[in-house]
Motif scaffolding. Structure first.
Motif, PDB file in Angstrom:
ATOM      1  N   GLN A 120       0.196   1.626  10.635  1.00  0.00           N
ATOM      2  CA  GLN A 120      -0.722   1.454   9.504  1.00  0.00           C
ATOM      3  C   GLN A 120      -1.599   2.687   9.305  1.00  0.00           C
ATOM      4  OE1 GLN A 120      -2.433  -2.118  11.082  1.00  0.00           O
ATOM      5  NE2 GLN A 120      -1.201  -3.475   9.782  1.00  0.00           N
ATOM      6  N   SER A 121      -1.995   3.315  10.399  1.00  0.00           N
ATOM      7  CA  SER A 121      -2.803   4.536  10.306  1.00  0.00           C
ATOM      8  C   SER A 121      -2.020   5.661   9.650  1.00  0.00           C
ATOM      9  CB  SER A 121      -3.281   4.962  11.690  1.00  0.00           C
ATOM     10  OG  SER A 121      -4.148   3.996  12.250  1.00  0.00           O
ATOM     11  N   ALA A 122      -0.743   5.783  10.033  1.00  0.00           N
ATOM     12  CA  ALA A 122       0.093   6.814   9.424  1.00  0.00           C
ATOM     13  C   ALA A 122       0.248   6.564   7.931  1.00  0.00           C
ATOM     14  CB  ALA A 122       1.462   6.839  10.106  1.00  0.00           C
ATOM     15  N   ALA A 123       0.418   5.286   7.560  1.00  0.00           N
ATOM     16  CA  ALA A 123       0.539   4.942   6.142  1.00  0.00           C
ATOM     17  C   ALA A 123      -0.769   5.233   5.399  1.00  0.00           C
ATOM     18  CB  ALA A 123       0.912   3.471   5.995  1.00  0.00           C
ATOM     19  N   LEU A 124      -1.895   5.009   6.050  1.00  0.00           N
ATOM     20  CA  LEU A 124      -3.190   5.302   5.433  1.00  0.00           C
ATOM     21  C   LEU A 124      -3.315   6.792   5.143  1.00  0.00           C
ATOM     22  CD1 LEU A 124      -6.072   4.119   4.740  1.00  0.00           C
ATOM     23  CD2 LEU A 124      -6.759   5.041   6.965  1.00  0.00           C
ATOM     24  N   GLY A 125      -2.919   7.621   6.119  1.00  0.00           N
ATOM     25  CA  GLY A 125      -2.976   9.065   5.918  1.00  0.00           C
ATOM     26  C   GLY A 125      -2.141   9.512   4.747  1.00  0.00           C
ATOM     27  N   THR A 126      -1.013   8.839   4.551  1.00  0.00           N
ATOM     28  CA  THR A 126      -0.107   9.196   3.456  1.00  0.00           C
ATOM     29  C   THR A 126      -0.665   8.756   2.107  1.00  0.00           C
ATOM     30  OG1 THR A 126       1.841   9.064   4.892  1.00  0.00           O
ATOM     31  CG2 THR A 126       2.206   8.886   2.522  1.00  0.00           C
ATOM     32  N   PHE A 135      -8.386  12.430   8.636  1.00  0.00           N
ATOM     33  CA  PHE A 135      -7.548  11.368   9.199  1.00  0.00           C
ATOM     34  C   PHE A 135      -8.029  10.987  10.597  1.00  0.00           C
ATOM     35  CE2 PHE A 135      -3.923  10.230  11.923  1.00  0.00           C
ATOM     36  CZ  PHE A 135      -3.502   9.074  11.292  1.00  0.00           C
ATOM     37  N   ILE A 136      -8.298  11.989  11.426  1.00  0.00           N
ATOM     38  CA  ILE A 136      -8.740  11.730  12.793  1.00  0.00           C
ATOM     39  C   ILE A 136     -10.096  11.025  12.792  1.00  0.00           C
ATOM     40  CG2 ILE A 136      -9.549  12.839  14.915  1.00  0.00           C
ATOM     41  CD1 ILE A 136      -6.523  12.740  14.688  1.00  0.00           C
ATOM     42  N   ALA A 137     -11.002  11.469  11.929  1.00  0.00           N
ATOM     43  CA  ALA A 137     -12.339  10.876  11.880  1.00  0.00           C
ATOM     44  C   ALA A 137     -12.288   9.422  11.410  1.00  0.00           C
ATOM     45  CB  ALA A 137     -13.245  11.693  10.966  1.00  0.00           C
ATOM     46  N   ILE A 138     -11.537   9.161  10.342  1.00  0.00           N
ATOM     47  CA  ILE A 138     -11.498   7.823   9.761  1.00  0.00           C
ATOM     48  C   ILE A 138     -10.805   6.818  10.677  1.00  0.00           C
ATOM     49  CG2 ILE A 138     -10.409   6.464   7.920  1.00  0.00           C
ATOM     50  CD1 ILE A 138     -11.148   8.659   5.994  1.00  0.00           C
ATOM     51  N   THR A 139      -9.748   7.257  11.332  1.00  0.00           N
ATOM     52  CA  THR A 139      -8.982   6.337  12.173  1.00  0.00           C
ATOM     53  C   THR A 139      -9.554   6.217  13.581  1.00  0.00           C
ATOM     54  OG1 THR A 139      -7.441   8.156  12.691  1.00  0.00           O
ATOM     55  CG2 THR A 139      -6.833   6.657  10.909  1.00  0.00           C
ATOM     56  N   GLY A 140     -10.670   6.872  13.854  1.00  0.00           N
ATOM     57  CA  GLY A 140     -11.323   6.721  15.150  1.00  0.00           C
ATOM     58  C   GLY A 140     -10.582   7.342  16.309  1.00  0.00           C
ATOM     59  N   LEU A 141      -9.827   8.413  16.041  1.00  0.00           N
ATOM     60  CA  LEU A 141      -9.013   9.035  17.086  1.00  0.00           C
ATOM     61  C   LEU A 141      -9.646  10.293  17.678  1.00  0.00           C
ATOM     62  CD1 LEU A 141      -5.500   8.650  15.406  1.00  0.00           C
ATOM     63  CD2 LEU A 141      -6.389   7.375  17.369  1.00  0.00           C
ATOM     64  N   GLU A 142     -10.922  10.538  17.386  1.00  0.00           N
ATOM     65  CA  GLU A 142     -11.554  11.747  17.903  1.00  0.00           C
ATOM     66  C   GLU A 142     -11.617  11.747  19.428  1.00  0.00           C
ATOM     67  OE1 GLU A 142     -15.305  12.415  16.019  1.00  0.00           O
ATOM     68  OE2 GLU A 142     -14.382  13.548  14.374  1.00  0.00           O
ATOM     69  N   GLY A 143     -11.827  10.588  20.020  1.00  0.00           N
ATOM     70  CA  GLY A 143     -11.873  10.506  21.477  1.00  0.00           C
ATOM     71  C   GLY A 143     -10.550  10.886  22.102  1.00  0.00           C
ATOM     72  N   GLU A 144      -9.461  10.386  21.525  1.00  0.00           N
ATOM     73  CA  GLU A 144      -8.129  10.718  22.034  1.00  0.00           C
ATOM     74  C   GLU A 144      -7.822  12.192  21.840  1.00  0.00           C
ATOM     75  OE1 GLU A 144      -4.176  10.176  23.565  1.00  0.00           O
ATOM     76  OE2 GLU A 144      -6.136   9.264  23.854  1.00  0.00           O
ATOM     77  N   LEU A 145      -8.216  12.742  20.692  1.00  0.00           N
ATOM     78  CA  LEU A 145      -8.007  14.164  20.453  1.00  0.00           C
ATOM     79  C   LEU A 145      -8.803  14.996  21.448  1.00  0.00           C
ATOM     80  CD1 LEU A 145      -6.857  16.494  18.791  1.00  0.00           C
ATOM     81  CD2 LEU A 145      -8.773  16.222  17.205  1.00  0.00           C
ATOM     82  N   ALA A 146     -10.038  14.613  21.713  1.00  0.00           N
ATOM     83  CA  ALA A 146     -10.862  15.343  22.675  1.00  0.00           C
ATOM     84  C   ALA A 146     -10.224  15.320  24.062  1.00  0.00           C
ATOM     85  CB  ALA A 146     -12.264  14.741  22.723  1.00  0.00           C
ATOM     86  N   ARG A 147      -9.666  14.185  24.438  1.00  0.00           N
ATOM     87  CA  ARG A 147      -9.022  14.077  25.755  1.00  0.00           C
ATOM     88  C   ARG A 147      -7.828  15.015  25.863  1.00  0.00           C
ATOM     89  NH1 ARG A 147      -4.736  11.889  28.072  1.00  0.00           N
ATOM     90  NH2 ARG A 147      -3.974  10.976  26.117  1.00  0.00           N
ATOM     91  N   LEU A 148      -6.975  15.012  24.834  1.00  0.00           N
ATOM     92  CA  LEU A 148      -5.795  15.872  24.857  1.00  0.00           C
ATOM     93  C   LEU A 148      -6.167  17.355  24.839  1.00  0.00           C
ATOM     94  CD1 LEU A 148      -3.493  13.919  22.377  1.00  0.00           C
ATOM     95  CD2 LEU A 148      -3.154  14.177  24.848  1.00  0.00           C
ATOM     96  N   LEU A 149      -7.172  17.700  24.040  1.00  0.00           N
ATOM     97  CA  LEU A 149      -7.597  19.098  23.966  1.00  0.00           C
ATOM     98  C   LEU A 149      -8.201  19.550  25.292  1.00  0.00           C
ATOM     99  CD1 LEU A 149      -9.211  19.162  20.412  1.00  0.00           C
ATOM    100  CD2 LEU A 149      -7.074  20.274  21.098  1.00  0.00           C
ATOM    101  N   THR A 150      -8.957  18.672  25.934  1.00  0.00           N
ATOM    102  CA  THR A 150      -9.548  19.012  27.230  1.00  0.00           C
ATOM    103  C   THR A 150      -8.465  19.295  28.257  1.00  0.00           C
ATOM    104  OG1 THR A 150     -11.516  17.692  26.783  1.00  0.00           O
ATOM    105  CG2 THR A 150     -11.040  18.178  29.088  1.00  0.00           C
ATOM    106  N   GLU A 151      -7.439  18.464  28.263  1.00  0.00           N
ATOM    107  CA  GLU A 151      -6.331  18.684  29.192  1.00  0.00           C
ATOM    108  C   GLU A 151      -5.587  19.969  28.851  1.00  0.00           C
ATOM    109  OE1 GLU A 151      -3.886  15.237  29.168  1.00  0.00           O
ATOM    110  OE2 GLU A 151      -5.410  13.932  30.066  1.00  0.00           O
ATOM    111  N   ALA A 152      -5.466  20.256  27.552  1.00  0.00           N
ATOM    112  CA  ALA A 152      -4.723  21.449  27.125  1.00  0.00           C
ATOM    113  C   ALA A 152      -5.418  22.738  27.549  1.00  0.00           C
ATOM    114  CB  ALA A 152      -4.538  21.431  25.608  1.00  0.00           C
ATOM    115  N   VAL A 153      -6.748  22.801  27.413  1.00  0.00           N
ATOM    116  CA  VAL A 153      -7.444  24.044  27.741  1.00  0.00           C
ATOM    117  C   VAL A 153      -7.671  24.205  29.237  1.00  0.00           C
ATOM    118  CG1 VAL A 153      -8.575  24.111  25.494  1.00  0.00           C
ATOM    119  CG2 VAL A 153      -9.781  23.091  27.438  1.00  0.00           C
ATOM    120  N   SER A 154      -7.652  23.094  29.965  1.00  0.00           N
ATOM    121  CA  SER A 154      -7.942  23.173  31.399  1.00  0.00           C
ATOM    122  C   SER A 154      -6.679  23.243  32.252  1.00  0.00           C
ATOM    123  CB  SER A 154      -8.795  21.980  31.830  1.00  0.00           C
ATOM    124  OG  SER A 154      -8.154  20.755  31.531  1.00  0.00           O
ATOM    125  N   THR A 155      -5.507  22.963  31.646  1.00  0.00           N
ATOM    126  CA  THR A 155      -4.248  23.067  32.395  1.00  0.00           C
ATOM    127  C   THR A 155      -3.300  23.977  31.617  1.00  0.00           C
ATOM    128  OG1 THR A 155      -3.420  21.021  31.358  1.00  0.00           O
ATOM    129  CG2 THR A 155      -4.591  20.802  33.454  1.00  0.00           C
TER     130      THR A 155
END
Length: 225
Positions: A120-126, A135-155
């Motif tokens: 449903q989120s993907a359909a909303l973005g479309t 899209f990230i802000a509206i769907t409440g995915l900023e926390g997940e994005l922050a987690r992935l980015l933290t792992e990306a820069v630290s590993t």
């Protein structure tokens, strides 16, 4: 209670003048074509001066009278409701396109919290043509994005690019340089203060500040999004 719409008073006046219309012509168009029987030239003038703001229905009718899209009369949309209005869509249209029950969708707009699943989120973005950041802000995915980015820069950032690309609906090739640069920036930051007074303690503090603002660092690397 919704916050006032981000109305662009200057754009409304400019569009009207380009059409060679007086405030009375616009008011008449809104009354005749959209049933806005209460609208007078004084309303149009007040909106253009910025001393009053149109409601959502009035903004839609004003856009019709000025032969433009609602988004042409709005500042940058911030909420789910504002993005829908900017696209000139009814709540029913978005609910149907995303597969969300209408009552549930209305509740999401009222609370400002999107609770749809991944499909449903993907359909909303479309349907709303949402840029990745919105899209990230509206769907409440900023926390997940922050987690992935933290792992990306630290590993190893290469190990996380697929998941980040999927989350923000972007091509991996467009993320390679931003993630590489962020990884280098973070690693340099962590290493730079080890030789200074305070050593690892100061270094860790700088690193924590970077991580705390990592989503903003990410969007800053993507100026077109």
């Amino acid at each position: 209670m919704h916050p006032p719409l981000p109305f662009n008073a200057r754009a409304a006046r400019t569009l009207r003048e380009k059409l060679g219309m007086a405030p009375g012509h616009v008011a008449y168009g809104m009354r005749a074509s959209y049933g806005m029987t209460h609208i007078t030239p004084d309303h149009i003038a007040a909106w253009e001066r910025g001393t009053a703001l149109p409601t959502a229905n009035e903004l839609t009718a004003l856009a019709g009278a000025l032969w433009c899209a609602p988004r042409d009369l709005m500042g940058a949309p911030r909420t789910l409701r504002e993005h829908r209005l900017a696209r000139g869509l009814a709540a029913e249209d978005v609910a149907r396109s995303t597969g969300v029950a209408l009552d549930a969708y209305h509740h999401m707009e009222e609370t400002g919290r999107w609770t749809g699943d991944k499909r449903q989120s993907a359909a909303l973005g479309t349907v709303l043509n949402l840029p990745p950041r919105d899209f990230i802000a509206i769907t409440g995915l900023e926390g997940e994005l922050a987690r992935l980015l933290t792992e990306a820069v630290s590993t190893r950032w290469q190990a996380h690019i697929r998941a980040i690309a999927r989350l923000v609906s972007m091509e991996r090739r467009d993320l390679q340089e931003p993630l590489r640069a962020m990884h280098q920036e973070y690693q340099t930051l962590m290493a730079a203060t080890l030789s200074r007074a305070g050593g690892a303690i100061a270094s860790g503090e700088n690193g924590r500040r970077y991580i705390d603002d990592i989503v903003s660092h990410f969007w800053a690397r993507l100026p077109d999004h």
